[in-house]
Design a protein around this motif. Sequence first.
Motif, PDB file in Angstrom:
ATOM      1  N   PRO A  31      63.094  35.177  77.373  1.00 43.80           N
ATOM      2  CA  PRO A  31      62.751  35.471  78.774  1.00 43.80           C
ATOM      3  C   PRO A  31      61.438  36.214  78.946  1.00 43.80           C
ATOM      4  O   PRO A  31      60.794  36.095  79.990  1.00 43.80           O
ATOM      5  CB  PRO A  31      63.943  36.303  79.266  1.00 43.80           C
ATOM      6  CG  PRO A  31      64.600  36.826  78.037  1.00 43.80           C
ATOM      7  CD  PRO A  31      64.365  35.804  76.972  1.00 43.80           C
ATOM      8  N   GLU A  32      61.034  36.986  77.930  1.00 42.30           N
ATOM      9  CA  GLU A  32      59.740  37.653  78.052  1.00 42.30           C
ATOM     10  C   GLU A  32      58.602  36.646  77.965  1.00 42.30           C
ATOM     11  O   GLU A  32      57.620  36.734  78.726  1.00 42.30           O
ATOM     12  CB  GLU A  32      59.613  38.729  76.981  1.00 42.30           C
ATOM     13  CG  GLU A  32      60.559  39.903  77.227  1.00 42.30           C
ATOM     14  CD  GLU A  32      60.403  41.000  76.196  1.00 42.30           C
ATOM     15  OE1 GLU A  32      59.829  42.056  76.541  1.00 42.30           O
ATOM     16  OE2 GLU A  32      60.843  40.795  75.053  1.00 42.30           O
ATOM     17  N   ASP A  33      58.708  35.679  77.064  1.00 38.41           N
ATOM     18  CA  ASP A  33      57.709  34.617  77.015  1.00 38.41           C
ATOM     19  C   ASP A  33      57.734  33.795  78.299  1.00 38.41           C
ATOM     20  O   ASP A  33      56.679  33.381  78.810  1.00 38.41           O
ATOM     21  CB  ASP A  33      57.962  33.707  75.814  1.00 38.41           C
ATOM     22  CG  ASP A  33      57.276  34.196  74.547  1.00 38.41           C
ATOM     23  OD1 ASP A  33      56.764  35.333  74.549  1.00 38.41           O
ATOM     24  OD2 ASP A  33      57.245  33.439  73.562  1.00 38.41           O
ATOM     25  N   PHE A  34      58.928  33.525  78.822  1.00 42.57           N
ATOM     26  CA  PHE A  34      59.062  32.779  80.084  1.00 42.57           C
ATOM     27  C   PHE A  34      58.352  33.539  81.204  1.00 42.57           C
ATOM     28  O   PHE A  34      57.647  32.957  82.046  1.00 42.57           O
ATOM     29  CB  PHE A  34      60.547  32.607  80.412  1.00 42.57           C
ATOM     30  CG  PHE A  34      60.892  31.327  81.134  1.00 42.57           C
ATOM     31  CD1 PHE A  34      59.940  30.561  81.788  1.00 42.57           C
ATOM     32  CD2 PHE A  34      62.216  30.886  81.162  1.00 42.57           C
ATOM     33  CE1 PHE A  34      60.273  29.392  82.454  1.00 42.57           C
ATOM     34  CE2 PHE A  34      62.564  29.711  81.819  1.00 42.57           C
ATOM     35  CZ  PHE A  34      61.595  28.978  82.466  1.00 42.57           C
ATOM     36  N   ILE A  55      53.810  34.314  85.137  1.00 45.39           N
ATOM     37  CA  ILE A  55      52.759  35.155  85.714  1.00 45.39           C
ATOM     38  C   ILE A  55      51.384  34.538  85.458  1.00 45.39           C
ATOM     39  O   ILE A  55      50.555  34.402  86.372  1.00 45.39           O
ATOM     40  CB  ILE A  55      52.844  36.582  85.142  1.00 45.39           C
ATOM     41  CG1 ILE A  55      54.120  37.275  85.661  1.00 45.39           C
ATOM     42  CG2 ILE A  55      51.600  37.391  85.511  1.00 45.39           C
ATOM     43  CD1 ILE A  55      54.408  38.611  85.006  1.00 45.39           C
ATOM     44  N   ARG A  56      51.141  34.150  84.210  1.00 44.30           N
ATOM     45  CA  ARG A  56      49.846  33.540  83.895  1.00 44.30           C
ATOM     46  C   ARG A  56      49.697  32.188  84.588  1.00 44.30           C
ATOM     47  O   ARG A  56      48.604  31.801  85.003  1.00 44.30           O
ATOM     48  CB  ARG A  56      49.689  33.385  82.385  1.00 44.30           C
ATOM     49  CG  ARG A  56      49.491  34.720  81.671  1.00 44.30           C
ATOM     50  CD  ARG A  56      49.388  34.568  80.157  1.00 44.30           C
ATOM     51  NE  ARG A  56      48.197  33.833  79.765  1.00 44.30           N
ATOM     52  CZ  ARG A  56      46.986  34.359  79.646  1.00 44.30           C
ATOM     53  NH1 ARG A  56      46.792  35.647  79.908  1.00 44.30           N
ATOM     54  NH2 ARG A  56      45.958  33.624  79.257  1.00 44.30           N
ATOM     55  N   ARG A 104      45.842  29.501  90.976  1.00 41.98           N
ATOM     56  CA  ARG A 104      44.816  29.952  91.918  1.00 41.98           C
ATOM     57  C   ARG A 104      43.421  29.595  91.416  1.00 41.98           C
ATOM     58  O   ARG A 104      42.543  29.214  92.211  1.00 41.98           O
ATOM     59  CB  ARG A 104      44.936  31.465  92.143  1.00 41.98           C
ATOM     60  CG  ARG A 104      46.188  31.880  92.885  1.00 41.98           C
ATOM     61  CD  ARG A 104      46.237  31.315  94.280  1.00 41.98           C
ATOM     62  NE  ARG A 104      47.490  31.641  94.953  1.00 41.98           N
ATOM     63  CZ  ARG A 104      47.849  31.181  96.151  1.00 41.98           C
ATOM     64  NH1 ARG A 104      47.023  30.372  96.814  1.00 41.98           N
ATOM     65  NH2 ARG A 104      48.998  31.510  96.682  1.00 41.98           N
ATOM     66  N   SER A 105      43.210  29.684  90.103  1.00 40.27           N
ATOM     67  CA  SER A 105      41.896  29.344  89.556  1.00 40.27           C
ATOM     68  C   SER A 105      41.600  27.861  89.718  1.00 40.27           C
ATOM     69  O   SER A 105      40.484  27.476  90.113  1.00 40.27           O
ATOM     70  CB  SER A 105      41.833  29.725  88.072  1.00 40.27           C
ATOM     71  OG  SER A 105      41.942  31.124  87.908  1.00 40.27           O
ATOM     72  N   TYR A 106      42.600  27.017  89.422  1.00 40.94           N
ATOM     73  CA  TYR A 106      42.374  25.574  89.568  1.00 40.94           C
ATOM     74  C   TYR A 106      42.229  25.177  91.035  1.00 40.94           C
ATOM     75  O   TYR A 106      41.424  24.295  91.371  1.00 40.94           O
ATOM     76  CB  TYR A 106      43.494  24.786  88.886  1.00 40.94           C
ATOM     77  CG  TYR A 106      43.266  24.603  87.411  1.00 40.94           C
ATOM     78  CD1 TYR A 106      42.349  23.668  86.938  1.00 40.94           C
ATOM     79  CD2 TYR A 106      43.937  25.393  86.486  1.00 40.94           C
ATOM     80  CE1 TYR A 106      42.117  23.512  85.575  1.00 40.94           C
ATOM     81  CE2 TYR A 106      43.714  25.245  85.120  1.00 40.94           C
ATOM     82  CZ  TYR A 106      42.804  24.307  84.667  1.00 40.94           C
ATOM     83  OH  TYR A 106      42.561  24.153  83.325  1.00 40.94           O
ATOM     84  N   THR A 145      47.477  23.346  84.332  1.00 41.57           N
ATOM     85  CA  THR A 145      47.483  24.588  83.567  1.00 41.57           C
ATOM     86  C   THR A 145      47.904  24.375  82.114  1.00 41.57           C
ATOM     87  O   THR A 145      48.576  23.398  81.783  1.00 41.57           O
ATOM     88  CB  THR A 145      48.425  25.615  84.216  1.00 41.57           C
ATOM     89  OG1 THR A 145      49.780  25.144  84.125  1.00 41.57           O
ATOM     90  CG2 THR A 145      48.082  25.835  85.679  1.00 41.57           C
ATOM     91  N   ARG A 146      47.513  25.278  81.251  1.00 40.56           N
ATOM     92  CA  ARG A 146      48.031  25.366  79.892  1.00 40.56           C
ATOM     93  C   ARG A 146      48.387  26.819  79.643  1.00 40.56           C
ATOM     94  O   ARG A 146      47.524  27.702  79.695  1.00 40.56           O
ATOM     95  CB  ARG A 146      47.012  24.888  78.857  1.00 40.56           C
ATOM     96  CG  ARG A 146      47.638  24.854  77.453  1.00 40.56           C
ATOM     97  CD  ARG A 146      46.729  24.314  76.362  1.00 40.56           C
ATOM     98  NE  ARG A 146      45.681  25.263  76.018  1.00 40.56           N
ATOM     99  CZ  ARG A 146      44.388  25.057  76.244  1.00 40.56           C
ATOM    100  NH1 ARG A 146      43.978  23.957  76.833  1.00 40.56           N
ATOM    101  NH2 ARG A 146      43.497  25.954  75.895  1.00 40.56           N
ATOM    102  N   LEU A 147      49.663  27.078  79.389  1.00 34.78           N
ATOM    103  CA  LEU A 147      50.157  28.447  79.369  1.00 34.78           C
ATOM    104  C   LEU A 147      50.413  28.909  77.942  1.00 34.78           C
ATOM    105  O   LEU A 147      51.162  28.295  77.187  1.00 34.78           O
ATOM    106  CB  LEU A 147      51.445  28.541  80.203  1.00 34.78           C
ATOM    107  CG  LEU A 147      51.307  28.026  81.647  1.00 34.78           C
ATOM    108  CD1 LEU A 147      52.603  28.188  82.401  1.00 34.78           C
ATOM    109  CD2 LEU A 147      50.157  28.732  82.357  1.00 34.78           C
TER     110      LEU A 147
END
Length: 461
Positions: free
Chosen positions: A289-292, A297-298, A304-306, A274-276
């Motif tokens: 914490p909001e970025d975390f 979540i992403r 699941r996509s990978y 992943t790359r978040l």
Amino acid sequence: MNAAATSTDGHRHAEAWQERNVFGPDHGIPVLADVDVVVVGGGAAGVAAATVCAEQGLDVVLLEQYGFAGGAAVAGMSGTICGMYLAGDHAAPQQVVHGFTERFRRALHDRGGLTAPQRYGRTWASAHDPLMWREAADDLLTSAGVRVIYHASVTGVILDGDQHRGVVVTSKAGRAAIHARRTIDASGDAAVVARAGGAYRYGEGGRIQNPTMFFRLGGVDTAAFWRDFGDDTISPPHVSEAILRARADGADLPREKIWVFATTRPGELMVNATRLEAEDGRMLNVVDPEDFTIAEIRGRRQVRSYAAFLRDHVDGCTDAYVVDTGVEAGIRQTRSIEAVEMLRDDDVVACRKRPDGIVRSPWPIELHDGAKPTLHWLIDDWYDVPYLSLVPRAGENVIVAGRCLGAEHRALASARVTAQCFEYGHAAAWATLRSLRDRVAYRDIAGESVAADLRASGSTI
């Protein structure tokens, strides 16, 4: 605050959460312990630092926010011990880092919790079992006599002028103080240094490396998988090309170069794919914490996509399923201290050796910053990390260990990995012993003397 309020450079919004919480010696908070050393953080660096300090007769408390040791290796499921072996066209791995790193590697191996070295591009890495990592750390810490306190977070520091005198911790039981003659900040985020008002930086002009979300894939016919994937853990061209085609069809697969490792368990793979980043492409700073939260979540959605991609496009994965993700997103970079001496980008590129070096690093500059990861290999060579990169430019009685060392952006992309973090903790322990025994500031200790201590205890310097 909401995610939309986060600034485009990714670090100013994190600073909105900053509260120094500095307490004086007469703080009035109940004192839980009065010790020689408090180690903040139970990752690779913290485990090494606490174990070695205690084995040398010091009274040590280790604090960890989770209910287990391991840090990024376990909570982030980074899953490999990287940085032990030379890069190059070798038929077998060439180990050049030993010391506490080798001690922990051996403890994992003896439990059956470590794979043989696996090919990673032009070097090697071994994958570990995260449960056995925790158990190995528990045994080392408790056997050494460390007082381990899990489920406790540092929320303040105790200062007497510029002298660190301990920390304030918060848990479900409330708030308490730990008085300590020396503090080892092995938080990974320079949490103690930052709370004390010490100087630090975020990467290059506020730009830091992307977090990721590791996952384990079960139900794999691993024999068929490796026949298709090849003997390198970095994806072969036909897999990367298939990812690009799937992405063009709308799949959430931002990285086409993915890394897949065998694990110690039958029918299982560990995947770094992943790359978040934020939905608008903004860099995420997980100190905020909001970025975390966005990253996690992403990250789970990308997992699941990978996993779906692997099931549909790679041999051996038809019946595969996601076993688990990391407890948290994998963190590559947050704060780096402004150190007495910084590890510089050109130190790494030039493979600079030095008498005050406290660990070798043969690991490439593995930079996850931008559209795709980039690698700059150090072929058949390494550089030395200077001792004073662990010592904050301001403040006394405190030293760091782990990925928050003083390093420039690209240098950190090499220096942050597991083997080196074990040795940063190892070095911080010997420096702490010298500092207490000789009543000398960390900044006044000769790096050559710390290197000599490390060599005497099994490190290759």
